[in-house]
Design an enzyme around this catalytic site. Structure first.
Site, PDB file in Angstrom:
ATOM      1  N   GLY A   1       0.759  -1.119  -0.074  1.00 44.58           N
ATOM      2  CA  GLY A   1      -0.028   0.086   0.158  1.00 44.58           C
ATOM      3  C   GLY A   1       0.824   1.434  -0.045  1.00 44.58           C
ATOM      4  N   HIS A   2       2.057   1.236  -0.024  1.00 48.07           N
ATOM      5  CA  HIS A   2       3.066   2.096   0.284  1.00 48.07           C
ATOM      6  C   HIS A   2       4.016   2.532  -1.120  1.00 48.07           C
ATOM      7  CE1 HIS A   2       2.109   2.455   4.259  1.00 48.07           C
ATOM      8  NE2 HIS A   2       2.704   1.319   4.392  1.00 48.07           N
TER       9      HIS A   2
ATOM     10  N   HIS B   1       0.097   4.878   7.445  1.00 49.00           N
ATOM     11  CA  HIS B   1      -1.207   3.846   7.555  1.00 49.00           C
ATOM     12  C   HIS B   1      -2.377   4.880   8.001  1.00 49.00           C
ATOM     13  CE1 HIS B   1       2.605   1.678   8.843  1.00 49.00           C
ATOM     14  NE2 HIS B   1       2.249   0.850   7.889  1.00 49.00           N
TER      15      HIS B   1
ATOM     16  N   ASP C   1       6.736  -4.868  12.111  1.00 51.16           N
ATOM     17  CA  ASP C   1       7.841  -5.117  11.285  1.00 51.16           C
ATOM     18  C   ASP C   1       9.062  -5.474  12.174  1.00 51.16           C
ATOM     19  OD1 ASP C   1       5.919  -4.256   9.375  1.00 51.16           O
ATOM     20  OD2 ASP C   1       7.226  -2.532   8.726  1.00 51.16           O
TER      21      ASP C   1
END
Length: 333
Positions: free
Chosen positions: A56-57, A219, A110
């Site tokens: 999404g990035h 996000h 992460d």
């Protein structure tokens, strides 16, 4: 929700297949688990530079796989950390005796999952190190983090460490360089609209027509404050001030200025903002010697932007200028 997708559950895998078809000259994609790998990996005698995170990035991180940048990128589901087995697959596909450096954005999932993969690699007698980037000056703690978030500085870190590894630097040297960069890069972002995650189907947060989220995360995490919409001169001045005063950057500093679109902000607005930032920095006696403008670390279709400043020296400037050949960044010496 209107998006160019099929089943929301298949968005990442189908997108990766398209990436592989478009850029077979620089990368290949392994599935189950999903990993984007440099086309000629593993490269004998070279430190592998690996990164990753939720999708999404884009183009972060898969768009930066190739000569002079990343050896592998590990994409999770949209806005979701990749699993340890996927990170381990990236390590296995790229890493030899020279070892590997894992570049991790500071989000709890992460950090934990890359750490677990590194421990599994160590059990196989591979020398794998990790660095965590936390360049966002907006807030001390956030929705998915303990401490500051990793944002736009990640792009610069991947380029610089990738260039160092490409020229043959040792793992010790690449790790030391990474820590140096992390120490002198700062970022902040703003949002004008919210992104819509495909499997959720509605905007991530509510933002009034006359409101801007100042200090937004990639996000959609809350920022420092919600402000009324204001002219670009005032907004960019607010952003530049937040970054410059944090490090702090000082008169006489040489810097790289990275002006980034969050996905939905067009280049006509982005270049306008970049020009303002350059003028404001010049007024402070800060010399912009290198620049990057465009959508390089995004939040789906979010309208908004971020600014990143990196303090330069001769070594970092040389590494930035070094050749790179990836899907998203390409230039010759």
């Amino acid at each position: 929700m209107k998006k160019i997708i099929n089943d929301p559950a298949d968005v990442v895998t189908e997108s990766l297949r398209g990436l592989a078809a478009a850029h077979a000259d620089v990368l290949r994609v392994q599935e189950d688990p999903n990993v984007v790998v440099r086309a000629d990996a593993p490269v004998a005698g070279k430190v592998a530079v690996i990164s990753g995170g939720g999708s999404g990035h884009e183009p972060l991180h898969g768009g930066f796989v190739g000569v002079g940048m990343l050896d592998a990128a590990v994409p999770g589901a949209v806005f979701t950390s990749p699993t340890p087995d996927a990170v381990q697959a990236a390590i296995q596909a790229t890493t030899g005796e020279a070892g590997a450096l894992l570049i991790v954005k500071n989000y709890t999932g992460d950090v934990l999952n890359f750490e677990t993969a590194g421990e599994l690699a160590a059990a196989e007698d591979l020398d794998v190190r990790s660095v965590v980037i936390d360049d966002d000056v907006a807030v001390a703690d956030s929705t998915y983090t303990a401490g500051r978030r990793g944002v736009g500085g990640t792009v610069l870190l991947e380029k610089l460490t990738g260039a160092a590894a490409e020229r043959g630097d040792s793992l010790d040297a690449v790790e030391a360089l990474a820590r140096k960069v992390i120490g002198q890069v700062r970022s902040i972002g703003v949002a004008l609209t919210a992104p819509t995650v495909p499997h959720v189907g509605e905007p991530s947060f509510d933002l009034g027509a006359d409101e801007i989220e100042f200090g937004i995360g990639i996000h959609g995490e809350p920022g420092r404050e919600r402000i009324k919409a204001e002219p670009a001169d005032e907004l960019v001045a607010r952003m530049v001030g937040a970054i410059v005063e944090d490090l702090p950057f000082e008169r006489g500093d040489r810097v790289l200025l990275f002006t980034n679109s969050m996905g939905g902000t067009p280049l006509v607005e982005l270049y306008l903002a970049h020009g303002i930032a350059e003028r404001l920095l010049a007024d402070r006696g800060i010399m912009v010697e290198r620049r990057l403008v465009g959508p390089y670390i995004t939040s789906l279709e979010m309208q908004g932007m971020s600014l990143t400043l990196l303090r330069l020296d001769d070594e970092l400037t040389e590494l930035w200028d070094a050749p790179v050949n990836t899907a998203a960044l390409r230039w010759k010496a």
